[in-house]
Design a protein around this motif. Sequence first.
Motif: not given
Length: 310
Positions: A257-264, A266-269, A277-281, A286-289
């Motif tokens: 994912x980090x080396x792909x052309x995806x802008x971003x 977004x996953x849930x928790x 995952x936390x360090x991936x640029x 986002x939270x489902x809490x």
Amino acid sequence: MKVFAGNSNRILAESICNYLNIPVGNATVRRFADQEIFVEIKENVRGEDVFIIQSTSYPANDHLMELLIMTDAARRASAQRITAVLPYFGYARQDRKPGPRTPISAKLVSNLITEAGANRVLTLDLHAGQIQGFFDIPTDNLFAVPILARDIKDHYDVSNVMVVSPDTGGVVRARALAKRLDALLAIVDKRRDRPGESEVMNVIGDVDGKDCILIDDIVDSGGTLCNAAEALLKNGATSVTAYITHGVLSGGAVARVTSSKLTELVITDSIQPTTAVQNAHNIRVISTASLIGEAINRTASESSVSSLFD
Ligand code: R5P
């Protein structure tokens, strides 16, 4: 009501309990030397409405066993009702027989949860809606779409957005998002015309000049996602962003994912994010809490859960 948590996603369980304004129930889940799981509920649950939060994510089998054993412990402690809360329901992809002499493991897991003593199930974005029917106890399948749509509106200009399903199986989910955003819908159709030939990605819909938003329930190896993103960019998409409920992200998925052309992405928790995952640029969580917390609240007060999605 009392809420307990296994070890799969303590952070989400704490956020859910913050939303509910109650502490996480006092229970220990530990291992014997041979890795057998031992659970001890350290407060009275007799006659209580008990919720056990546990995603059956990696390591799926250990987390599933924790859930089963915690449920058994609550049942034997005379809980009045037990709801198994699975923000991520592992094994859901095995929902049919792909060939002769193969199992339907999603059904087996449903049976195990029921047999352990759960009276209800609460889960999020089941891989296939029909898995709800694998349980003969009330099962609520929450949808992340409202949270995803809100985040998209907060972060992106939706006037040029095209919602894209990365495969034909995800069209219903993609349509629900497109409807909320008042956006057009496209589909990536993977096809292998003859055995041995490589898969061709056909894009159904005109994505030229569009900001594409891919939506899916699971990103595991990242193959489906990154191949779909490539196909969209080849077909003239201006940008590709992905919103995916469950970040399974196994093996080299984060690197892909980090080396792909995806802008971003977004996953849930629903699955606790790893440090990678936390360090991936280009991965955001986002939270489902509040969604799960509110569903628990409504289950406990016997009010409508489906109206959360009106
Ligand atoms: C498949 O039907 C699912 O909705 C996902 O598209 C799939 O599980 C993603 O897997 P991967 O990331 O390994 O391609």
